[in-house]
Design an enzyme around this catalytic site. Structure first.
Site, PDB file in Angstrom:
ATOM      1  N   ASP A  44       0.821  -1.213   0.000  1.00 32.10           N
ATOM      2  CA  ASP A  44       0.000   0.000   0.000  1.00 32.10           C
ATOM      3  C   ASP A  44       0.852   1.259   0.000  1.00 32.10           C
ATOM      4  O   ASP A  44       2.034   1.229   0.329  1.00 32.10           O
ATOM      5  CB  ASP A  44      -0.932   0.023   1.215  1.00 32.10           C
ATOM      6  CG  ASP A  44      -0.169   0.081   2.539  1.00 32.10           C
ATOM      7  OD1 ASP A  44       0.822  -0.662   2.695  1.00 32.10           O
ATOM      8  OD2 ASP A  44      -0.552   0.877   3.408  1.00 32.10           O
ATOM      9  N   GLU A  91       0.246  -1.280   5.570  1.00 32.59           N
ATOM     10  CA  GLU A  91       1.297  -0.883   6.524  1.00 32.59           C
ATOM     11  C   GLU A  91       1.128   0.571   6.934  1.00 32.59           C
ATOM     12  O   GLU A  91       1.345   0.929   8.082  1.00 32.59           O
ATOM     13  CB  GLU A  91       2.678  -1.093   5.888  1.00 32.59           C
ATOM     14  CG  GLU A  91       3.851  -0.921   6.870  1.00 32.59           C
ATOM     15  CD  GLU A  91       4.345   0.510   7.032  1.00 32.59           C
ATOM     16  OE1 GLU A  91       5.047   0.781   8.014  1.00 32.59           O
ATOM     17  OE2 GLU A  91       4.006   1.376   6.203  1.00 32.59           O
TER      18      GLU A  91
HETATM   19 ZN    ZN Z   1       6.596   2.124   4.135  1.00 36.86          ZN
END
Ligand code: ZN
Length: 416
Positions: free
Chosen positions: A88, A183
């Site tokens: 992401d 994340e």
């Molecule tokens: Zn990162």
């Protein structure tokens, strides 16, 4: 600048991955937080299959991609090692419509990212640029982030995997790969299935500055203080009203004034108020606590509990409720039990001609959580710059170097 055999591989991969919008969403409760992360997950799964990786699997519920390079050594020996990178991109800047482009042989001057919109990256604002004179940079058009965080790392890991699979004569032990979602919104690789992953130790690749690594992160918690007041008509309030807003203010005034993010650095911890909502009847204060040192971290939590107790003593037993929730813990207490993890990493960085540098990271990584779940997992920098914004860029040499570091690292694990 001399190009290695990996130059085109990492360049083309990052450009291809960056064009796929994988922005995560902190306000979403779905898993993953945005379905578009599957767009990259499928590309990575297919790529792992096409380069000949084994155990390739996309978790269609949780958006985690797994792959595996079997040992090339006699008796399938060599210590298993894994690499975890995130798919992401950050929600802090636009992540759709990324138009990466390559500036070759950078001349060290200001860079026009977008002539039409007059968007210029100035060396005065970004002094790190001068360190990349003569190199080739992958840049944005100034309207979106690049997503080199963390796609520069995915490009390096995938290129390492492709190289090994094309050269089965090179000895290495079993290598596990995972690409994870969310994340940037605190996912902490929660949905990584450690059993399927296989390796018992791993590294994340995330972060800027080539050659840096992190074996130390904050301990982190979230605290919510709920205050119950008593609202009555202001004209007849004397001796009866309890104003929750005032109590919230009193609580804020108890926090040490200099122990805040804006006044701390290095290994100094802090309290940080993230929101205050209040009325006479009801107030809520949310704050986060951070400290590298586990003992000092506990002391901070005890202090907050003492503050809440003082308010209860003063305003009544149900005036103030405190709930502290652990977010993640410093990976160091786990990593220190596996000294070869850092010994091998620093050796691999040196073998690549760089001087390893450690940072006490003022944040958390997926590895903070993974380490405490039983997968010790320090972090190697991915080599991007100015992440989470429109001025993000990735020097292609940094990705080439990371491929070399990964190969060196795996060669050291092969000897274990
Ligand atoms: Zn990162």
């Amino acid at each position: 600048m001399q190009r290695t055999q990996f130059y085109e591989k990492v360049r083309d991969r990052l450009i291809r991955y960056a064009k796929i919008d994988t922005q995560s969403d902190p306000n979403s409760t779905s898993v993953p937080t945005t379905a578009k992360q599957f767009d990259l997950a499928r590309v990575l799964r297919d790529e792992l299959l096409s380069i000949g990786a084994e155990g390739v699997w996309l978790d269609e519920d949780r958006c985690v991609v797994y792959g595996m390079l079997p040992s090339t050594m006699p008796g399938k020996s060599g210590m298993p090692v894994g690499f975890v990178t995130h798919m992401d991109t950050a929600p802090d800047a636009p992540g759709a419509g990324v138009k990466p482009w390559v500036l070759e042989d950078y001349d060290g001057k200001d860079i026009v990212l977008n002539a039409e919109k007059n968007i210029v990256m100035r060396t005065a604002d970004f002094p790190n640029l001068s360190g990349y004179t003569g190199q080739d940079l992958i840049l944005t058009d100034g309207t979106t982030l690049l997503g080199g965080d963390d796609k520069a790392a995915i490009a390096a890991v995938m290129t390492m995997a492709e190289y090994y699979l094309a050269h089965p004569e090179i000895p290495h032990g079993p290598i596990s790969l995972a690409f994870t979602p969310d994340e940037e919104v605190g996912g902490l690789a929660r949905d990584l299935d450690l059993e399927r992953f296989g390796a018992k130790v791993a590294y994340t690749l995330d972060g800027d500055y080539l050659g840096y690594y992190e074996d130390e992160t904050f301990n982190a918690s979230h605290t919510k203080l709920t205050i119950h007041g008593r609202s009555v008509h202001t004209g007849t309030a004397k001796g009866i009203m309890i104003n929750a807003s005032d109590i919230a203010g009193e609580f804020l005034s108890m926090l040490p004034p200099l122990e805040k993010p804006q006044f701390t650095e290095g290994r100094e911890g802090f309290y940080h108020v993230i929101s205050v909502r209040s009325s006479c009847e009801h107030a809520e204060v949310e704050l986060i606590v951070r400290d590298h040192d586990a003992g000092l971290f506990r002391k901070r939590e005890e202090y907050l509990r003492a503050c809440a107790k003082a308010l209860r003593d003063k305003y009544g037993t149900d005036a103030a409720e405190l709930v502290i929730t652990e977010t993640y813990r410093n990976m160091k207490e786990v990593i220190d039990r596996y000294p070869f993890l850092i010994d091998h990493l620093t050796a691999a960085i040196r073998m690549s001609g760089l001087e390893p540098k450690a940072l006490a990271f003022r944040g958390g990584t997926d590895g903070s959580a993974l380490s405490h779940r039983g997968l010790p997992c320090p972090n190697l920098s991915a080599g991007y710059e100015n992440a989470h914004g429109r001025f993000e860029y990735v020097p292609i040499r940094s990705m080439e170097k990371n491929v070399e570091i990964l190969l060196n690292l795996c060669s050291l694990f092969a000897k274990m």
